[in-house]
Design a protein around this motif. Structure first.
Motif, short mmCIF file in Angstrom:
data_model
loop_
_atom_site.label_atom_id
_atom_site.label_comp_id
_atom_site.label_asym_id
_atom_site.label_seq_id
_atom_site.Cartn_x
_atom_site.Cartn_y
_atom_site.Cartn_z
N ILE A 98 38.73 49.47 42.47
CA ILE A 98 39.15 48.32 41.68
C ILE A 98 39.29 47.07 42.55
O ILE A 98 38.79 46.00 42.21
N CYS A 99 39.95 47.23 43.68
CA CYS A 99 40.22 46.06 44.53
C CYS A 99 38.95 45.52 45.20
O CYS A 99 38.82 44.32 45.42
N GLU A 100 38.02 46.41 45.49
CA GLU A 100 36.78 45.97 46.15
C GLU A 100 35.79 45.37 45.16
O GLU A 100 34.83 44.71 45.57
N HIS A 101 35.97 45.65 43.88
CA HIS A 101 35.01 45.16 42.87
C HIS A 101 35.75 44.61 41.66
O HIS A 101 35.36 44.87 40.51
N LYS A 102 36.81 43.87 41.94
CA LYS A 102 37.66 43.29 40.90
C LYS A 102 36.96 42.82 39.63
O LYS A 102 37.26 43.27 38.52
N ASP A 103 36.03 41.86 39.80
CA ASP A 103 35.40 41.24 38.63
C ASP A 103 34.48 42.23 37.92
O ASP A 103 34.47 42.29 36.68
N ALA A 104 33.72 43.00 38.70
CA ALA A 104 32.82 43.99 38.08
C ALA A 104 33.63 45.03 37.32
O ALA A 104 33.23 45.49 36.24
N VAL A 105 34.80 45.40 37.87
CA VAL A 105 35.66 46.37 37.19
C VAL A 105 36.21 45.77 35.89
O VAL A 105 36.30 46.47 34.88
N ALA A 106 36.54 44.50 35.90
CA ALA A 106 37.02 43.84 34.68
C ALA A 106 35.95 43.91 33.60
O ALA A 106 36.25 44.22 32.44
N VAL A 107 34.70 43.64 33.98
CA VAL A 107 33.59 43.72 33.02
C VAL A 107 33.39 45.16 32.56
O VAL A 107 33.26 45.44 31.36
N PHE A 108 33.39 46.07 33.51
CA PHE A 108 33.26 47.50 33.24
C PHE A 108 34.31 47.98 32.23
O PHE A 108 34.00 48.70 31.28
N LEU A 109 35.54 47.54 32.41
CA LEU A 109 36.63 48.03 31.55
C LEU A 109 36.65 47.37 30.18
O LEU A 109 37.05 47.97 29.20
N ASN A 110 36.24 46.10 30.11
CA ASN A 110 36.44 45.34 28.87
C ASN A 110 35.19 45.09 28.04
O ASN A 110 35.30 44.73 26.87
#
Lengths: 194, 194
Positions: A98-110
DNA sequence: CCTACCGATCGGTAGG
DNA sequence: CCTACCGATCGGTAGG
């Protein structure tokens, strides 16, 4: 928008990187290809010599992040941990991704719900498989007598939801580093706050 | 789409009710006023004799849900609970609101960022105030020696994120009722899983 | 509540 | 990488 640009980066990579920050800020549907082109100082049609479609970007982000989350758990399952250590290691892995890919994780989750079929169903399946991994970690601890939970599925959902919220407030520049975040989460979820 | 219709319901109320289920399923941006009109078996322009704009619906949902969440905490703060009982009561209240207004809570949690100014800022402020209430409950327990946490803010985010996830899987028809959900969450968050 | 319609914007293509 | 442009769709208004 603040996006640091790596030295050697193909146009395609640049498009993906900027798209991720855009999708994260405005949401996938509300982000237009013209918005994306503007950020890159080109015209919208020029994007299509590098990518096939808007959704191709979303697909790549969702499935690459899924793979990254899975990859983090690989080592853990090979070792002979206690149930507690295994869960802690899984939490650390999850938080690091999560911390290494903050923005991509946000897209992934939402934004995964905007995937078209069959990608939508494929994604949901991967997500369930990932949850099942955490299910086995908890079940392992319950069977060993290390954990006590009213409902294993329920515990998994509680744990993953609190881990996943991290993308919302984590800042690289903040005082709390991924290691400390993972340790604090492990503490609360395993020992509680009392 | 399955939406039960109350007996006496104005057209306006009906529009709001159906809009909430639509926004929850497809997302606010991806839901068109033509989609909404179709669900109601009218033409899109007819909606505008009952509502002023698409965003008016979003605003009403976001601010009414915020009020509902706050209202649930009112009684709690008047009583002389232990820190543990106070937190448990707050968790029960929060979970009850989520379970009673599943779809509206989904919209409240996921679509607020599409509010225009000044509503956006007003909303963020309310949300911070609600978080602060939980902050005081945790801080109260730490001061009394009932709770031990590495970081109060961090504990609040962990707790609220796991509570909020409930809207994603709760089913009225499911075997787990709001009371039991809240109890299980309290148990994990206060005592941990070990 | 409707029909008719507005200007704006969408993802994407043709052709160079 | 561009210009020119496509059909589709958007939120919303005029006028009845």
């Amino acid at each position: 928008m603040m996006v640091e640009a790596p030295k050697t980066e193909s146009r395609k990579e640049q498009i993906y990187r900027v798209a991720i920050t855009l999708f994260r800020e405005k949401g996938y549907i509300a982000s237009s290809m013209r918005d994306l082109a503007k950020e890159l100082n080109i015209e919208a049609p020029s994007l299509y010599s590098h990518i096939k479609s808007k959704e191709e970007i979303l697909q790549k982000v969702c499935f690459e992040m899924a793979e990254t989350f899975f990859h983090g758990l690989n080592d853990i399952e090979k070792r002979n941990f206690s149930a507690k250590s295994r869960l802690e290691a899984a939490i650390h892995s999850h938080i690091n991704v999560i911390c290494e890919h903050k923005d991509a994780v946000a897209v992934f989750l939402n934004e995964w719900r905007h995937l078209s079929q069959p990608h939508y169903s494929d994604f949901v399946q991967l997500r369930n498989q990932y949850e099942e991994k955490f299910h086995t970690y908890i079940k392992f601890g319950v069977d060993k007598g290390e954990f006590r939970v009213a409902d294993v599925n329920f515990a998994v959902l509680t744990i993953l939801s609190s881990l996943n919220w991290t993308y919302n407030w984590y800042k690289e520049s903040g005082k709390m580093k991924p290691e400390e975040i993972a340790s604090n989460l492990s503490e609360i979820l395993i020992k509680g706050i009392s």
